[in-house]
Each structure stands twice: as structure tokens, then as C-alpha cells.
Design an enzyme around this catalytic site. Structure first.
Site, mmCIF file in Angstrom:
data_model
loop_
_atom_site.group_PDB
_atom_site.id
_atom_site.type_symbol
_atom_site.label_atom_id
_atom_site.label_comp_id
_atom_site.label_asym_id
_atom_site.label_seq_id
_atom_site.Cartn_x
_atom_site.Cartn_y
_atom_site.Cartn_z
ATOM 1 N N GLU A 154 0.834 -1.196 0.000
ATOM 2 C CA GLU A 154 0.000 0.000 0.000
ATOM 3 C C GLU A 154 0.872 1.250 0.000
ATOM 4 O O GLU A 154 1.965 1.257 0.570
ATOM 5 C CB GLU A 154 -0.919 -0.015 1.228
ATOM 6 C CG GLU A 154 -1.960 -1.125 1.108
ATOM 7 C CD GLU A 154 -2.856 -1.292 2.321
ATOM 8 O OE1 GLU A 154 -3.914 -1.900 2.167
ATOM 9 O OE2 GLU A 154 -2.509 -0.811 3.413
ATOM 10 N N CYS A 209 3.530 8.659 0.910
ATOM 11 C CA CYS A 209 4.044 7.721 1.912
ATOM 12 C C CYS A 209 4.263 6.383 1.200
ATOM 13 O O CYS A 209 3.333 5.776 0.678
ATOM 14 C CB CYS A 209 3.022 7.613 3.041
ATOM 15 S SG CYS A 209 3.483 6.420 4.292
ATOM 16 N N CYS A 246 6.529 -6.968 6.838
ATOM 17 C CA CYS A 246 7.625 -6.417 7.640
ATOM 18 C C CYS A 246 8.121 -7.503 8.577
ATOM 19 O O CYS A 246 7.346 -8.305 9.084
ATOM 20 C CB CYS A 246 7.131 -5.219 8.449
ATOM 21 S SG CYS A 246 8.461 -4.314 9.291
ATOM 22 N N CYS A 275 6.664 -4.837 15.843
ATOM 23 C CA CYS A 275 6.147 -3.794 16.737
ATOM 24 C C CYS A 275 4.699 -4.125 17.098
ATOM 25 O O CYS A 275 3.875 -4.352 16.206
ATOM 26 C CB CYS A 275 6.210 -2.433 16.050
ATOM 27 S SG CYS A 275 7.862 -2.025 15.454
ATOM 28 N N CYS A 285 1.638 -2.088 15.476
ATOM 29 C CA CYS A 285 1.585 -1.793 14.039
ATOM 30 C C CYS A 285 0.894 -2.922 13.267
ATOM 31 O O CYS A 285 1.218 -4.092 13.443
ATOM 32 C CB CYS A 285 3.005 -1.599 13.504
ATOM 33 S SG CYS A 285 3.053 -1.237 11.744
ATOM 34 N N CYS A 299 -0.746 6.026 9.805
ATOM 35 C CA CYS A 299 0.465 5.324 10.257
ATOM 36 C C CYS A 299 0.111 4.025 10.957
ATOM 37 O O CYS A 299 -0.724 4.011 11.861
ATOM 38 C CB CYS A 299 1.209 6.143 11.309
ATOM 39 S SG CYS A 299 2.041 7.561 10.696
HETATM 40 N N1 SAH Z 1 9.541 0.716 9.735
HETATM 41 C C1 SAH Z 1 9.629 2.131 9.677
HETATM 42 C C2 SAH Z 1 8.586 2.798 8.793
HETATM 43 C C3 SAH Z 1 7.150 2.309 8.867
HETATM 44 S S1 SAH Z 1 6.126 2.778 10.207
HETATM 45 C C4 SAH Z 1 9.610 2.719 11.065
HETATM 46 O O1 SAH Z 1 9.458 1.948 12.014
HETATM 47 O O2 SAH Z 1 9.802 3.913 11.213
HETATM 48 C C5 SAH Z 1 5.797 4.479 10.052
HETATM 49 C C6 SAH Z 1 5.511 5.153 11.398
HETATM 50 O O3 SAH Z 1 4.217 4.779 11.911
HETATM 51 C C7 SAH Z 1 6.498 4.756 12.470
HETATM 52 O O4 SAH Z 1 6.889 5.868 13.207
HETATM 53 C C8 SAH Z 1 5.671 3.818 13.348
HETATM 54 O O5 SAH Z 1 6.200 3.710 14.621
HETATM 55 C C9 SAH Z 1 4.329 4.464 13.287
HETATM 56 N N2 SAH Z 1 3.223 3.577 13.662
HETATM 57 C C10 SAH Z 1 3.151 2.240 13.512
HETATM 58 N N3 SAH Z 1 1.958 1.776 13.962
HETATM 59 C C11 SAH Z 1 1.267 2.855 14.385
HETATM 60 C C12 SAH Z 1 -0.047 3.029 14.927
HETATM 61 N N4 SAH Z 1 -0.881 2.000 15.088
HETATM 62 N N5 SAH Z 1 -0.432 4.286 15.243
HETATM 63 C C13 SAH Z 1 0.381 5.346 15.042
HETATM 64 N N6 SAH Z 1 1.625 5.249 14.522
HETATM 65 C C14 SAH Z 1 2.066 4.010 14.212
#
Ligand code: SAH
Length: 349
Positions: free
Chosen positions: A94, A107, A114, A118, A121, A339
Site C-alpha cells: 500500500e 508515503c 515487515c 512492533c 503496528c 500510520c
Molecule cells: N519501519 C519504519 C517505517 C514504517 S512505520 C519505522 O518503524 O519507522 C511508520 C511510522 O508509523 C512509524 O513511526 C511507526 O512507529 C508508526 N506507527 C506504527 N503503527 C502505528 C499506529 N498504530 N499508530 C500510530 N503510529 C504508528
């Protein structure tokens, strides 16, 4: 037997010029083809209108143009567009186009799924299937540049590597896509308008500094306390904060570029005064600013964003400590484009 055609986009400009020369044709035809492919993002030899029919036929018998396809898209009430991007092997990633009054931000995804886990996420639930190649990354940008012109009457102004995947685990391809994005014969965008967001892989941050990249760096920090960070970003036990801050210091000394920390505040996780104090201390190590991000709930998660008073105390304490801080509202939440919400819900097959 059907001739196997090479993807012309795997060729450098010089190789395309040499192809023409080897067919007794002028090399500048190769330059024109290269510009159609990379500056104009054309995926059909018949659209290369400054080539003769003969030249187009010559290309068609020898090459194909592999490219991504926008399989489906959704528009949010706030204008955000989420694309389901189909790759040559049918995998889907996406990418999201986020408009504001002055900007159009793309974006971009760097991996199918991935490998990091986390807990907050949605992409983490998808296993990492493979890295995107440089063209697949570049194509997302070109597709969103076209969408931006179509819907918002302007080209892209910014690019963030904050889609699916960890860009520093696919560094080579991400870098080669960025090199095309900034190349005057590609999209000619300024690297200052590009930000790579990483979960924080120290040795790759050092590599970026040594490579003298010109784009910006954002780090998904979420906690400046090792034991807390490990709970929500389990891979952090391999990449402790002590190593991360050493790498970031190196980055700053080499590039002179401050770092942006992305940070979500969750109830019961990082909502205490000691969490704020740890963040202040971490920020004072290296010139940086903090983007507090609204939490976008994902299916099955029991995590909640902290109440507004906690967010306000973060804002207050960070400002008091002279740290630049903003709280960012999510965009495209109604279509799961915010995000951490990218999880191929558009995928129908
Ligand atoms: N792997 C990279 C880029 C992808 S995530 C990274 O970790 O930076 C992009 C951003 O979204 C990151 O800052 C991540 O921590 C944040 N993110 C992930 N899940 C989220 C959620 N459920 N709510 C808000 N931000 C989130």
C-alpha cells in the site's frame, strides 16, 4: 518459441544508448527512451512519440517494461488517497498520498510485509515476504506524483518512507530509488523533501551517514527507556538505545542534520513522568525534534492512546526543555491509511 524479453528498466542509460548503436541507430535515441522511462514514467513503447514506428518496433521485439499497477484505491473524507499497488508477482503493498493546503506527501512502502514485530503496528501482522526492488519503490512515487497532479493540481512536494516495511532492511534498493527520484533525468526532486523513517538500526544509520545521503532521518522511538521500548518493539533488545544514540550522534556529526523522533503515547505504557524525563534526556544528546503521533488503533490491539492531559504534559515538559515538539493528527483514518494501519485490507484476492 517465445523470446524472453529483458526488462528495459534494468538497463542504464549507457546500455540503452549502446543498444541503439549496435543496431546502427543514433545513441541519442537511447537518451530519449531513458527520459520516457524515468522522467515521464511511461510504461508503453507506443507512447514514446518522438521515436519512429521502426524504433518502437525494435524496442518491442527486444524488451518489455515491467511496472507496478494501482489495483485499487480509496479516498478519505480528508482527501487522503490509499492505493493498493500490485507488483509483478501479484503481491500487494500500500502507498498513501496525503494532501494538505500546501503539500502533497507520498508515503511509500519498501517491503512486502515487515519482519519487525512492533506490537502496535498492523503491518507487523503480515510476514515479510520480500524486499521491493528499486523500480517498484520509484514507481509508487511516480504513480502518486501523477495522482497529485490529477487531484490536487500540483506535483508531489514531499516523500516519506513510512509505508509498509523497514527501509533500512532494504537499504540498497531504497537508496537506488531515491537516487532516481532526485536525478535531474528522473523526478528531479530535492532530497531535502525526502524523509526516511526507521525503527532504528544502528549500523545502517552509520552507513547512511558514511554514504553522505542528503535526505532526512526520522526514528520511531516511542520510548527512551530500554525496558519499555523492548516491550513494544521487541527487536529493540538487539539494537539497544545506547547503540542507537551512538549511531545517531555519528549521523549528526557527519551530516549535520537533526533527527526527528516519532513517538506515540499509550496509556499504561509510556504515560509517566519518568517516561517524559527519559525522552527529554535522550533528545538533549543530539539536536532533534519530536513528532508526537496520534495512535491509530489496530484490530486485536488492547492498547489505547493516553488521555489528552498526558499528551499535554509531554508537550509542556518538552517545550520547557527547549525541545521542538508537535502533535500530529492522523490523516486517512477512516480508510485505514494512517500510520501503522497499512495491512492490505483492500486486497480482495
Ligand atoms: N519501519 C519504519 C517505517 C514504517 S512505520 C519505522 O518503524 O519507522 C511508520 C511510522 O508509523 C512509524 O513511526 C511507526 O512507529 C508508526 N506507527 C506504527 N503503527 C502505528 C499506529 N498504530 N499508530 C500510530 N503510529 C504508528
Amino acid at each position: 518459441m517465445k523470446k524472453i524479453k529483458k526488462d528495459i528498466r534494468e538497463l542504464s542509460k549507457k546500455e540503452i544508448q549502446e543498444f541503439f548503436l549496435s543496431h546502427n541507430e543514433p545513441s541519442f535515441k537511447g537518451t530519449q527512451v531513458y527520459q520516457w522511462l524515468w522522467k515521464k514514467g511511461v510504461h508503453d513503447f507506443d507512447l514514446m512519440t518522438n521515436l519512429s514506428f521502426g524504433h518502437r518496433a525494435l524496442l518491442k521485439t527486444n524488451f518489455e517494461i515491467k511496472h507496478i499497477k494501482i489495483d485499487d484505491y480509496q479516498r478519505s473524507i480528508d482527501g487522503t488517497i490509499k492505493n493498493a499497488v500490485k507488483l509483478h508477482d501479484q503481491f500487494i503493498v500500500e502507498s498513501v498520498l496525503i494532501p494538505t493546503s500546501k503539500r502533497s506527501t507520498a508515503c511509500v512502502s519498501s517491503q512486502v510485509g515487515c519482519s519487525l514485530d512492533c506490537v502496535f503496528c498492523a503491518t507487523a501482522a503480515l510476514k515479510r515476504m520480500r524486499n521491493l526492488n528499486a523500480d517498484e519503490i520509484y514507481d509508487q512515487v511516480v504513480a502518486m506524483d501523477n495522482q497529485s497532479k490529477l487531484y490536487f493540481n500540483r506535483p508531489l512536494t514531499n516523500i516519506v518512507f513510512m509505508g509498509m516495511g523497514e527501509p533500512l532492511m532494504n537499504y540498497k534498493n531504497v537508496l537506488s530509488a531515491i537516487n532516481k527520484i532526485i536525478d535531474p533525468e528522473g523526478l528531479a526532486m530535492s532530497p531535502r523533501r525526502i524523509t526516511l523513517s526507521t525503527s532504528g538500526i544502528p549500523k545502517m544509520i552509520i552507513k547512511m551517514a558514511v554514504d553522505k545521503v542528503k535526505f532526512g532521518l526520522a526514528v520511531s522511538l516511542h520510548s527512551a527507556r530500554q525496558e519499555v521500548r523492548e516491550k513494544i518493539m521487541p527487536f529493540a533488545n538487539k539494537f539497544p538505545l545506547t547503540e542507537l544514540s551512538k549511531a545517531l550522534k555519528f549521523w549528526y556529526e557527519y551530516s549535520n542534520k537533526p533527527i526527528t523522533y516519532e513517538y506515540v503515547i499509550w496509556e499504561g505504557i509510556n504515560d509517566k513522568l519518568e517516561d517524559i524525563q527519559a525522552l527529554v534526556k535522550f533528545c538533549h544528546k543530539i539536536p532533534s525534534k519530536v513528532n508526537l503521533i496520534q495512535y491509530n488503533p489496530i484490530d486485536k490491539s488492547s492498547m489505547n492512546e493516553a488521555p489528552v492531559e498526558v499528551i499535554e504534559s509531554y508537550l509542556k515538559e518538552l517545550s520547557k526543555a527547549k525541545i521542538n515538539v508537535t502533535y500530529r493528527r492522523s490523516r486517512g483514518e477512516d480508510i485505514s491509511a494512517a500510520c501503522g494501519q497499512l495491512a492490505n485490507k483492500l486486497q480482495s484476492n
